[in-house]
Each structure stands twice: as structure tokens, then as C-alpha cells.
Design an enzyme around this catalytic site. Sequence first.
Site, mmCIF file in Angstrom:
data_model
loop_
_atom_site.group_PDB
_atom_site.id
_atom_site.type_symbol
_atom_site.label_atom_id
_atom_site.label_comp_id
_atom_site.label_asym_id
_atom_site.label_seq_id
_atom_site.Cartn_x
_atom_site.Cartn_y
_atom_site.Cartn_z
ATOM 1 N N HIS A 39 -16.884 -15.152 -39.519
ATOM 2 C CA HIS A 39 -16.227 -14.897 -38.463
ATOM 3 C C HIS A 39 -17.001 -14.621 -37.020
ATOM 4 O O HIS A 39 -16.450 -14.408 -36.334
ATOM 5 C CB HIS A 39 -15.172 -13.691 -38.782
ATOM 6 C CG HIS A 39 -15.796 -12.404 -38.915
ATOM 7 N ND1 HIS A 39 -16.071 -12.010 -40.207
ATOM 8 C CD2 HIS A 39 -15.791 -11.569 -37.840
ATOM 9 C CE1 HIS A 39 -16.529 -10.662 -39.857
ATOM 10 N NE2 HIS A 39 -16.613 -10.205 -38.587
ATOM 11 N N ASP A 48 -16.565 -15.889 -45.979
ATOM 12 C CA ASP A 48 -17.049 -15.210 -44.768
ATOM 13 C C ASP A 48 -18.580 -15.207 -44.467
ATOM 14 O O ASP A 48 -19.197 -14.049 -44.287
ATOM 15 C CB ASP A 48 -16.522 -13.876 -44.638
ATOM 16 C CG ASP A 48 -16.551 -13.306 -43.181
ATOM 17 O OD1 ASP A 48 -16.513 -14.192 -42.310
ATOM 18 O OD2 ASP A 48 -16.423 -11.928 -43.030
ATOM 19 N N GLY A 94 -19.862 -5.116 -34.599
ATOM 20 C CA GLY A 94 -21.047 -5.273 -34.326
ATOM 21 C C GLY A 94 -21.922 -5.470 -35.525
ATOM 22 O O GLY A 94 -23.108 -6.097 -35.885
ATOM 23 N N ASN A 95 -21.641 -4.596 -36.510
ATOM 24 C CA ASN A 95 -22.280 -4.490 -37.809
ATOM 25 C C ASN A 95 -22.168 -5.977 -38.750
ATOM 26 O O ASN A 95 -22.905 -6.065 -39.625
ATOM 27 C CB ASN A 95 -21.889 -3.177 -38.722
ATOM 28 C CG ASN A 95 -22.548 -2.033 -38.219
ATOM 29 O OD1 ASN A 95 -22.097 -1.242 -37.387
ATOM 30 N ND2 ASN A 95 -24.086 -1.934 -38.460
ATOM 31 N N SER A 96 -21.035 -6.451 -38.567
ATOM 32 C CA SER A 96 -20.552 -7.459 -39.436
ATOM 33 C C SER A 96 -21.889 -8.481 -39.591
ATOM 34 O O SER A 96 -22.262 -9.122 -38.660
ATOM 35 C CB SER A 96 -19.483 -8.370 -38.784
ATOM 36 O OG SER A 96 -18.191 -7.576 -38.871
ATOM 37 N N GLY A 134 -2.229 -27.506 -54.887
ATOM 38 C CA GLY A 134 -1.115 -28.242 -54.343
ATOM 39 C C GLY A 134 0.381 -27.626 -54.057
ATOM 40 O O GLY A 134 1.204 -28.164 -54.368
#
Length: 363
Positions: free
Chosen positions: A100, A130, A209-211, A266
Site C-alpha cells: 500500500h 501487503d 510513515g512506519n508502514s 468462484g
Amino acid sequence: MKNKLNYLIGIIISLFVGCMCTLIVLNNFNLLGSNKKEIIEKTINEVNVTETDTLKNSIDKVYDAVVVIQGYENGKLSSTGTGFYYKKDSKRGYIITNHHVIEDSDLIKVTNTSNVESEATLLGSDEYLDIAILSVDAKDVIKVAKLGDTSKVNVGDTVFTVGSPLGIKYMGTVTKGILSGKNRQVTVSVSSNKFIMDVLQTDAAINPGNSGGPLLNINGEVIGVTSLKLVQDEIEGMGFALPIESVKNSLESLENGKEINRPVFGVQLLDVENKSMLRRYGIELSDKINNGAIIIKIEKNTSASESELKVGDIIVKINDDKVKDSAHFRYCLYKYSIGDTIKVTYNRNGKENTISVKLTDKS
């Protein structure tokens, strides 16, 4: 004559007493005054304080491996996060960050602790996990972090993070805490779907900002990748990180630009609690049904379309895992690989049935 003698003797005695008193006063004055000095010696010892629980050595192992990630879209800064070098060869350095952080970016820049800015190449990325893998020129790599093992850390152990809260201005910020929980599950939204992620929980401060930055054990080894923070006004000190093992399993594929293929069942699902939306599909549920995922659509040429499942069926179990809702269904499904055969238990008209379904991919 006798009176004169007595008077003289009195004067002599008075003079003698006066002289003696004067001598006594002068003697005491000399003891306390400047004629006799008292030498006072002071010894100042230098005190060395050693902090036995400092993380300095551990921080030094990883500090220069951490970088700031900045994503640009149409020439404008659109996102900021953190990443870290985990590998280096003769040509390139390889960085782990969050998907992200770089999502929708057409230009990615990386800044190291020496303030050297590099343009990064996106090698591979996975929205569900992620995780994104970037590469830069090897000459810009200062240090490479060592990947650890979450099986060797316990709840209560000291952990710390290195990151860039609020952007490049605060790059290299270190926060310390404990491992608050293992094998936690959090529900997150991606696109139009919800899914569940297995995460580590910590009370170390994690801010925007740590992500993408590392969560480290007391030896400076990466045990997780900071991914998100539970942000609510009444909750403090709940940060989360992806266990490094789940990241390791995907590194080779992402480094080579390969998509991580997961089985596609599905079906489109709704949660049993979403009764108003279910009514739009003409589905009415008993108030006694509290768990499961309701099928509202079956896609053609998929595992589900080749089974006996129908719209309105409630999936309640995959193998031995009880399905709580649609997000949990995906969590249970993604434990398996393309080509595996699973048992699906569903409720139809109050009766449970179990079928075997072979999982396929998108095609």
C-alpha cells in the site's frame, strides 16, 4: 599610705587581667583568621553509568539498512513509508516494503541514512499480503538487515522498530516495546473485499510513515514487517506487523516479478449479519443463524460452478475450519494451494451437506 598601696595593687591586677584577656582574644582570632589557614582537599571521582538493557548494539546492526520510501503519482508525492534492505548482490540491493506504500505510484524514490536518494524499480507486489519488493543500484546499499524467526520470540520479549513516522523529516526514528501477542488476526479491506491477516501485535509506537519498516527482536533481527495500526480514539499501543515467515515464503516469486497465485473458489459472498443487503437478493435468514458466508453469485468456469452449490447456500466450514464470515472464508481458503481438494460444508434450508471441491486458479 595603706590605701595607696591597695589602689596600686588593684591597678596592677587589673592590668594583668586585661593583658591576659587580650592575649586570649588574639590567640583565638589567629586560629580562626587569616594568619592560620585550614587546607581543605576535595576529591571528585568520575562516575561511569552503564545501562545494561540498552539496544544500541542491536540498533547499530539494522539502522543503516532502513530507508524512506516515497511514491509519486503524476509528478506529485502521493505516499511515504519505510522499507529495509534484506539482500544484496553484485548489481542490486533488494528492499521489502508494504504494497500500500507504493500502490498506484509511477515513480518510487528511496532515501538512505546518508541522505542518498535513489530511484527504485518495483520487482513485484502482492495486495493480499501487503508486501512489495523494490530494487536499487547496489552502490547505494549501506547495510543489509538479517531476517529472524518468530518461533524464537515470546510474548513479553523486547522488540523495537526503525521507521519514518510522518515522513522523511523523522527518518530513522526508533521505538521500543514488547511483543504483545502472536498469531493475532485482523480484518482489513482491500478493493471491495475484506480478508483476514495473521499478524504480530506490539505496543511499540507505530505511526503513519512506519508502514513497511522492520519489527525487530532484541538481537536486531527482523521478525516482522510493520503493516498497519489499529487506530481508534479509545485504543492505545496496538500496532501490528506481518510475521517474517509469511513474507519469506513469497520473496522469490516477487523478486522475479511473478504473481502469487491463490486458489479461486468462484463465489461472491455476503455475511449473515448483512440482512438488509441479503434481502435485495431475495435471501431471508433465520435469526438462529449467526455464522457463515452466504453465496449470492457463482462465477462460471470455476470450482464452485462445477459443484452442487447454489445461490443462497451458507458456507459454514472448510475442512475442519468453521467459517465465521466472508473474510474468514478467504482466510481459510488461502491456506490451500491450486490443485488441492477441500471439503466444503454448507447449510441449505436448515440442513448441512458436505462436498469435495478441487481448487483451480483464475484461468
